[in-house]
Write a protein that holds these residues in place. Structure first.
Motif, short mmCIF file in Angstrom:
data_model
loop_
_atom_site.label_atom_id
_atom_site.label_comp_id
_atom_site.label_asym_id
_atom_site.label_seq_id
_atom_site.Cartn_x
_atom_site.Cartn_y
_atom_site.Cartn_z
N ASP A 1 0.83 -1.21 0.00
CA ASP A 1 0.00 0.00 0.00
C ASP A 1 0.86 1.27 0.00
OD1 ASP A 1 -2.19 -1.61 0.05
OD2 ASP A 1 -2.52 -1.45 2.21
N SER A 2 0.29 2.32 -0.53
CA SER A 2 0.99 3.61 -0.58
C SER A 2 -0.04 4.69 -0.84
CB SER A 2 2.02 3.60 -1.70
OG SER A 2 2.49 4.90 -1.98
N THR A 3 0.13 5.81 -0.21
CA THR A 3 -0.64 7.01 -0.57
C THR A 3 0.27 8.02 -1.26
OG1 THR A 3 -2.18 6.73 1.27
CG2 THR A 3 -2.00 8.95 0.35
N ARG A 4 1.35 8.42 -0.56
CA ARG A 4 2.21 9.49 -1.05
C ARG A 4 3.02 9.09 -2.29
NH1 ARG A 4 1.23 10.44 4.26
NH2 ARG A 4 1.13 8.19 4.23
N THR A 5 3.72 7.98 -2.20
CA THR A 5 4.68 7.63 -3.26
C THR A 5 3.96 7.33 -4.57
OG1 THR A 5 6.02 6.66 -1.50
CG2 THR A 5 6.68 6.19 -3.77
N ARG B 1 7.10 -0.95 -5.87
CA ARG B 1 7.15 -1.16 -4.42
C ARG B 1 6.83 -2.61 -4.13
NH1 ARG B 1 4.60 2.65 0.18
NH2 ARG B 1 6.43 3.82 -0.50
N HIS C 1 14.41 3.23 0.12
CA HIS C 1 13.34 4.04 -0.46
C HIS C 1 14.04 5.32 -0.97
CE1 HIS C 1 9.57 5.80 -1.28
NE2 HIS C 1 8.97 5.71 -0.10
N GLN D 1 12.36 8.80 -1.43
CA GLN D 1 11.98 9.42 -0.16
C GLN D 1 13.18 10.20 0.41
OE1 GLN D 1 8.85 9.34 1.60
NE2 GLN D 1 9.85 10.90 2.87
N PRO E 1 8.41 10.84 7.33
CA PRO E 1 8.11 10.43 5.96
C PRO E 1 6.64 10.12 5.73
CG PRO E 1 9.17 8.65 7.18
CD PRO E 1 9.23 9.86 8.05
N GLY E 2 5.90 9.89 6.82
CA GLY E 2 4.51 9.47 6.69
C GLY E 2 4.42 8.02 6.22
#
Ligand code: CP
Length: 329
Positions: free
Chosen positions: A63-67, A116, A144, A147, A281-282
């Motif tokens: 899962d990822s939101t930002r990247t 990812r 990462h 990031q 980094p969140g």
């Protein structure tokens, strides 16, 4: 893009799998280009033709939101065709192997795979199977790299060049790919780095690594925050509960008391170092490794990090896809 930016791309690696693929000059080139990309981000019409005709696949098995969204936005703003594929919606759920999956996508003629995966080293392995450029968007507990680039970019925007600055990284080092990439990039940029974690969250081999790469270790946060060395930037890491199978600390409360950026700790830090910046980094565990007061403080760069993620990923896509092949416009 300027001529100097385009010419600097000649020595970019084919893939971005690790910060170790770069050197200080290449990081500087990527961050300088990100500054130009941030100008695009601030325009009303956010569209440049740089990657017209190129196809970027976001292949996310975690899962990822930002990247994921920032890579998609970055590609779209540069006129690439971007497609998202997730593990759950792909034929890996029917048992297809990672090798067959990436070779299938590659056979369609794509230009870049942003990947990812939960396995450390997965991006490196994929780079050996495909013709497309591979960008590691997080592989297990390994690295990462984008990031770390966006973290360096964000810190520099606020506190200036990182050479000689003291960056303190706190938290779940054992499970953090962000920490590994950040130590590499920050040391390349000349920052002094101290990493802080309870003994149980210090990865094996870290003492030898710290001696090789010249960063400091501590199990005690407050003496670092109040020490004579000062603190220019404090990076709090997420406690990665989903990667923890056993008890790494007695209770969440004890972790927060020892290693969280609590309100009283924030107040002492800002009183001692009014110009300090706070990064994360969140995604955050508010109330565990960082208090709401710290996350939302004037010193917090957390949303600046998110914003920088788009510009930095535009820069990475540009240098890997367009720059070296004369596709810039
Ligand atoms: N920092 C980071 O990688 O966030 P996402 O998991 O939301 O992409």
């Amino acid at each position: 893009m300027s001529d100097s930016t385009a010419s600097a791309t000649a020595t970019m690696p084919r893939h971005l799998l690790s910060i170790a693929d770069l050197d200080a000059d290449l990081i500087r080139t990527l961050l300088d280009t990100a500054t130009q990309m941030q100008d695009v981000q601030r325009r009303e019409v956010k569209k440049i033709p740089t990657l017209r005709g190129r196809t970027v696949i976001n292949l996310f098995f975690e899962d990822s939101t930002r990247t994921r969204s920032s890579f998609e936005i970055a590609g779209k703003w540069m006129s690439a065709d971007t497609i998202n594929i997730t593990g759950k919606g792909s034929s890996t759920s029917k048992g297809e192997s990672l090798r067959d999956t990436v070779m299938t996508i590659d056979a369609m003629g794509v230009d870049a795979l942003v990947m990812r995966h939960s396995a450390s080293g997965a991006a490196h392995q994929v780079a050996g199977w495909v013709d497309a450029h591979v960008i590691n968007a997080g592989d297990g507990t390994h690295e990462h790299p984008t990031q770390a680039l966006l973290d360096a970019y964000t810190m520099e925007q606020r506190i200036g060049g990182l050479a000689g600055k003291h960056v303190v990284i706190v938290g779940d080092l054992t499970h953090s790919r962000v920490f590994r990439s950040n130590v590499l990039s920050l040391r390349m940029l000349g920052a002094d780095v101290t990493v802080v974690a309870p003994v149980t969250l210090m990865p094996s081999g870290i003492r030898a690594w710290s001696e090789t790469d010249g960063f400091a270790l501590s199990n005690d946060l407050d003496p670092i925050l109040t020490g004579d060395r000062g603190v220019d930037a404090l990076m709090m890491l997420r406690v990665q509960k989903e990667r923890m199978s056993g008890g790494y600390f007695p209770t969440a409360r004890e972790y927060t008391v020892g290693y969280g950026l609590t309100r009283p700790r924030l107040q002492r830090l800002v009183a001692d170092h009014p110009d300090v910046v706070i990064c994360h980094p969140g995604p955050m565990n508010r109330g565990l490794e960082i208090s709401a007061d710290a996350a939302d403080a004037a010193q917090s760069l957390i949303l600046d990090q998110v914003a920088a993620g788009v510009a930095v990923r535009m820069s990475v896509l540009y240098h890997l896809l367009a720059g070296a092949e004369g596709g810039a416009a």
